[in-house]
Design an enzyme around this catalytic site. Structure first.
Site, PDB file in Angstrom:
ATOM      1  N   CYS A  82       0.838  -1.200   0.000  1.00 27.23           N
ATOM      2  CA  CYS A  82       0.000   0.000   0.000  1.00 27.23           C
ATOM      3  C   CYS A  82       0.878   1.257   0.000  1.00 27.23           C
ATOM      4  O   CYS A  82       1.556   1.524  -0.971  1.00 27.23           O
ATOM      5  CB  CYS A  82      -0.985  -0.042   1.169  1.00 27.23           C
ATOM      6  SG  CYS A  82      -2.353   1.141   1.005  1.00 27.23           S
ATOM      7  N   HIS A 192      -3.642  -5.292  -0.470  1.00 30.58           N
ATOM      8  CA  HIS A 192      -3.257  -5.807   0.844  1.00 30.58           C
ATOM      9  C   HIS A 192      -3.243  -7.341   0.817  1.00 30.58           C
ATOM     10  O   HIS A 192      -4.292  -7.971   0.963  1.00 30.58           O
ATOM     11  CB  HIS A 192      -4.243  -5.317   1.907  1.00 30.58           C
ATOM     12  CG  HIS A 192      -4.118  -3.869   2.203  1.00 30.58           C
ATOM     13  ND1 HIS A 192      -3.289  -3.381   3.187  1.00 30.58           N
ATOM     14  CD2 HIS A 192      -4.701  -2.783   1.616  1.00 30.58           C
ATOM     15  CE1 HIS A 192      -3.379  -2.056   3.212  1.00 30.58           C
ATOM     16  NE2 HIS A 192      -4.215  -1.678   2.269  1.00 30.58           N
ATOM     17  N   GLU A 194      -2.270  -9.331   3.062  1.00 28.21           N
ATOM     18  CA  GLU A 194      -2.669  -9.852   4.374  1.00 28.21           C
ATOM     19  C   GLU A 194      -4.177  -9.918   4.542  1.00 28.21           C
ATOM     20  O   GLU A 194      -4.672 -10.559   5.475  1.00 28.21           O
ATOM     21  CB  GLU A 194      -2.036  -9.009   5.490  1.00 28.21           C
ATOM     22  CG  GLU A 194      -2.676  -7.668   5.758  1.00 28.21           C
ATOM     23  CD  GLU A 194      -2.279  -6.558   4.797  1.00 28.21           C
ATOM     24  OE1 GLU A 194      -2.647  -5.383   5.048  1.00 28.21           O
ATOM     25  OE2 GLU A 194      -1.588  -6.848   3.798  1.00 28.21           O
TER      26      GLU A 194
END
Length: 216
Positions: A82, A192, A194
């Site tokens: 990001c 992202h 994750e």
């Protein structure tokens, strides 16, 4: 020996990044740290980030982490997420702030006059949610990830690379924009991993095992 250092400069959901890496590498030494010495000693470095680019650059500098991040981007496997992607570039329209200048290019805001889908419906900014990622190069971090796999995005700005060859993938919203870059030991993504379920975990696992050719 620290296997992976996640750089903590006060911006971003570091806990979720750490947990995802611990899930794919349960026996690795993974630390979230604001200590530049720890970053320098780690074998691999992850720089996540959320929020406004001026705040991120300010915090990175005032906490004494900027030089450690610059060095990591030169000499070890480096993953930006990001804002960790955006700060690699020269400058950002968000606050007209300078980035780290590691990659030539600028960070742009989504242009209001083009934010319409095929049915002329207005698209929201920030770009938030799942979107397809179209790979443009072969890279070890894409191993096991289908082209056009979906990843999770939350952002209002995107990178415009001066050298298109660093682009590793693009996404459409509604027009194409660079969502991943790769150069030597650096890989960075706008989305992202994750928060991106299996595809994201696969990418993180690939990073944890990645041995860039330039270091071979």
């Amino acid at each position: 020996m620290i296997d992976i250092a996640i750089v903590d400069y006060g911006m971003g959901n570091l806990r979720s990044v750490s947990k995802a890496l611990e899930h794919v590498m349960p026996h690795a030494s993974i630390v979230v740290t604001n200590d530049p010495i720890v970053v320098q000693k780690a074998a691999r470095v992850v720089v996540p980030g959320q929020g406004a680019m001026p705040n991120c650059m300010h915090e990175l500098t005032t906490r004494g982490l900027k030089q450690a991040v610059l060095e990591a981007a030169e000499n070890k496997p480096f993953l930006g997420i990001c804002i960790g992607l955006q700060m690699l570039f020269d400058e950002s329209e968000e606050g007209n702030v300078n980035g780290l200048g590691i990659l030539p290019g600028k960070v742009r805001h989504f242009p209001h006059d083009t934010m319409f889908d095929a049915e002329k419906n207005k698209l929201k900014v920030p770009h938030m949610g799942w979107n397809q990622v179209h790979q443009t190069i072969e890279h070890p971090l894409w191993e096991g990830i289908a082209n056009d796999a979906r990843f999770y995005f939350v952002h209002s700005y995107y990178v415009e690379a001066a050298h298109p060859e660093v682009t590793a993938a693009y996404t459409r919203y509604p027009t194409p924009f660079t969502c991943a870059v790769a150069k030597d030991n650096i890989f960075a993504v706008q989305f992202h991993p994750e928060k991106s379920h299996l595809a994201g975990l696969t990418l993180l696992s690939n990073f944890a095992k990645w041995e860039p050719e330039s270091f071979a």
